[in-house]
Motif scaffolding. Structure first.
Motif, PDB file in Angstrom:
ATOM      1  N   MET A   1      43.359  44.184  34.727  1.00 41.88           N
ATOM      2  CA  MET A   1      42.178  43.926  33.914  1.00 41.88           C
ATOM      3  C   MET A   1      41.077  43.314  34.789  1.00 41.88           C
ATOM      4  O   MET A   1      41.312  42.381  35.553  1.00 41.88           O
ATOM      5  CB  MET A   1      42.522  42.963  32.778  1.00 41.88           C
ATOM      6  N   PHE A   2      39.894  43.864  34.681  1.00 40.31           N
ATOM      7  CA  PHE A   2      38.767  43.365  35.470  1.00 40.31           C
ATOM      8  C   PHE A   2      38.003  42.289  34.705  1.00 40.31           C
ATOM      9  O   PHE A   2      37.911  42.324  33.479  1.00 40.31           O
ATOM     10  CB  PHE A   2      37.814  44.513  35.814  1.00 40.31           C
ATOM     11  N   HIS A   3      37.442  41.339  35.474  1.00 40.21           N
ATOM     12  CA  HIS A   3      36.626  40.274  34.899  1.00 40.21           C
ATOM     13  C   HIS A   3      35.297  40.224  35.649  1.00 40.21           C
ATOM     14  O   HIS A   3      35.284  40.282  36.887  1.00 40.21           O
ATOM     15  CB  HIS A   3      37.324  38.916  35.032  1.00 40.21           C
ATOM     16  N   LEU A   5      32.581  38.496  37.536  1.00 39.90           N
ATOM     17  CA  LEU A   5      32.438  37.205  38.201  1.00 39.90           C
ATOM     18  C   LEU A   5      31.095  37.159  38.939  1.00 39.90           C
ATOM     19  O   LEU A   5      30.665  38.145  39.539  1.00 39.90           O
ATOM     20  CB  LEU A   5      33.575  36.970  39.204  1.00 39.90           C
ATOM     21  N   GLU A  27      38.084  28.833  32.483  1.00 42.66           N
ATOM     22  CA  GLU A  27      39.080  29.533  31.666  1.00 42.66           C
ATOM     23  C   GLU A  27      39.844  30.603  32.441  1.00 42.66           C
ATOM     24  O   GLU A  27      40.857  31.129  31.962  1.00 42.66           O
ATOM     25  CB  GLU A  27      38.412  30.160  30.435  1.00 42.66           C
ATOM     26  N   LEU A  28      39.377  30.922  33.666  1.00 43.23           N
ATOM     27  CA  LEU A  28      40.057  31.924  34.481  1.00 43.23           C
ATOM     28  C   LEU A  28      40.693  31.332  35.737  1.00 43.23           C
ATOM     29  O   LEU A  28      41.118  32.072  36.624  1.00 43.23           O
ATOM     30  CB  LEU A  28      39.074  33.032  34.877  1.00 43.23           C
ATOM     31  N   THR A  31      44.180  32.605  36.211  1.00 44.99           N
ATOM     32  CA  THR A  31      44.173  34.044  36.443  1.00 44.99           C
ATOM     33  C   THR A  31      43.860  34.378  37.899  1.00 44.99           C
ATOM     34  O   THR A  31      44.439  35.312  38.476  1.00 44.99           O
ATOM     35  CB  THR A  31      43.129  34.724  35.536  1.00 44.99           C
ATOM     36  N   THR A  95      26.580  39.966  39.822  1.00 43.15           N
ATOM     37  CA  THR A  95      27.870  39.981  39.133  1.00 43.15           C
ATOM     38  C   THR A  95      28.678  41.194  39.578  1.00 43.15           C
ATOM     39  O   THR A  95      28.138  42.296  39.689  1.00 43.15           O
ATOM     40  CB  THR A  95      27.683  40.022  37.608  1.00 43.15           C
ATOM     41  N   GLU A  97      32.641  43.136  39.065  1.00 38.70           N
ATOM     42  CA  GLU A  97      33.901  43.181  38.321  1.00 38.70           C
ATOM     43  C   GLU A  97      35.066  43.003  39.288  1.00 38.70           C
ATOM     44  O   GLU A  97      35.146  43.718  40.295  1.00 38.70           O
ATOM     45  CB  GLU A  97      34.026  44.506  37.578  1.00 38.70           C
ATOM     46  N   PRO A 100      42.344  40.420  39.102  1.00 34.55           N
ATOM     47  CA  PRO A 100      43.080  39.251  39.600  1.00 34.55           C
ATOM     48  C   PRO A 100      43.851  39.556  40.882  1.00 34.55           C
ATOM     49  O   PRO A 100      44.167  40.721  41.175  1.00 34.55           O
ATOM     50  CB  PRO A 100      44.027  38.916  38.451  1.00 34.55           C
TER      51      PRO A 100
END
Length: 355
Positions: A1-3, A5, A27-28, A31, A95, A97, A100
């Protein structure tokens, strides 16, 4: 899963390389906490085409509750769309993506003597490994043999020098150059098998090293592996990560590929994210190709057999891996394969991405 950042800093390392640091929201934290030596996958979409690239984390691992330091080294690759963007355009505040941390080219800090042979950008994961080990284990020692074309092309020179200053009795550094003469130090030239076979025993007690970490271009890693096995180092003590696999030659001594199942006759059963699917394998498809045709969430990054992101457990049937630069021998023995390089040999194949 990408976040998504935010880029905190882009630091120029050389004319063609940068270090990119990402800000990780609280919150990450869990992760994105990494094991020294792991990598992250970055994703960018250009004109509707998705680009994914993996880059090793160079920062030391930090324990909770501190914010994880997510910093990677990126070198410009000729014709590389993502590296060109990262080196020439990416800036603080942008930003990206990010997936983890993953990867098994790792060392969890423990007492002992460890060594690495690296070339070029292969210094990146080893910097994380060495800095974390020496900070957390006062009884550990680390030997680094690094090779670069020239001093100006060497990434993380200052960071390695600081590591030497901080741990002068426990960190041993040897820096060789392949295209630049120096008045002191080792003679200029490539680190091939013959040279490493004579050089390594002169630099350190090879038999006393608890783990070897080889990272860089295919030729250097293979030369170091051959030298070490010739010196009696067991394969289980050698860990390797190859960069730039596209330039890696096919092993002429490898066994011929078994006859593959006829196009359209093979069926793939795959479990991913707790859900199972059964699909026909199209002509010329790898297992990953088949899954992606039906599940866009299948994990992958390089598609070159290098990063190991698409590792799956083979539950039944037989496949042929075109090449493997990511899995350790014990993983292959345990039944793991790379989905991006595996094609069915039998008419039915079952794999588990979650294993």
């Amino acid at each position: 899963m990408f976040h998504p950042l935010r880029v905190r800093e882009v630091e120029r390392l050389t004319d063609d390389a940068v270090a990119v640091t990402f800000a990780v929201p609280p919150e990450l934290y869990d992760t994105f906490r990494h094991v020294p030596g792991q990598h992250i996958t970055l994703r960018r979409t250009v004109d509707g085409t998705e680009l994914r690239r993996t880059y090793s984390i160079c920062a030391p691992a930090v324990p909770p509750p501190a914010e994880p330091v997510l910093k990677v080294g990126i070198r410009l690759v000729e014709g590389g769309e993502f590296s060109t963007y990262a080196v020439k355009e990416l800036s603080a505040g942008d930003t990206v993506e990010v997936m983890p941390p993953m990867g098994r080219f790792t060392l969890r800090p423990r007492p002992g003597r460890f060594a690495a042979v690296v070339g070029g950008s292969g210094i990146t994961p080893v910097l994380s490994i060495a800095s974390t080990l020496l900070a957390e284990q006062p009884d550990a020692r680390f030997h680094l043999i690094r090779s670069d074309r020239t001093v100006a092309s060497a990434m993380f020179l200052e960071e390695v020098a600081e590591l030497k200053d901080r741990h002068p009795d426990r960190f041993h550094l040897v820096h060789t150059l392949s295209r630049e003469e120096r008045q002191a130090g080792l003679p200029t030239g490539r680190l091939d098998t013959e040279r490493l076979t004579s050089l390594l025993p002169a630099l350190l007690p090879v038999a006393e090293v608890d783990g070897w970490f080889l990272c860089g271009p295919h030729g250097l890693v293979r030369a170091a592996e051959d030298a070490l096995t010739g010196l009696g180092v067991p394969v289980s003590a050698i860990h390797q990560e190859i960069f730039h696999a596209d330039a890696a030659p096919v092993d002429a001594g490898a066994a011929p590929a078994p006859v593959r199942a006829a196009a359209g006759s093979a069926k793939l059963t795959a479990t991913l994210g707790g859900r199972m699917g059964v699909w026909p394998v199209g002509e010329g498809e790898t297992l990953l190709d088949t899954v992606l045709r039906n599940r866009s969430d299948a994990p992958y990054a390089c598609k070159g057999g290098v990063c190991g992101t698409c590792r799956v457990k083979l539950l039944s049937g037989e496949v042929h891996m075109d090449r493997n630069f990511a899995l350790e021998p014990d993983e292959v023995s345990a039944g793991y394969v790379l989905a991006c390089q595996s094609r069915p040999v039998t008419e039915t194949v079952e794999v588990d991405f979650d294993a």
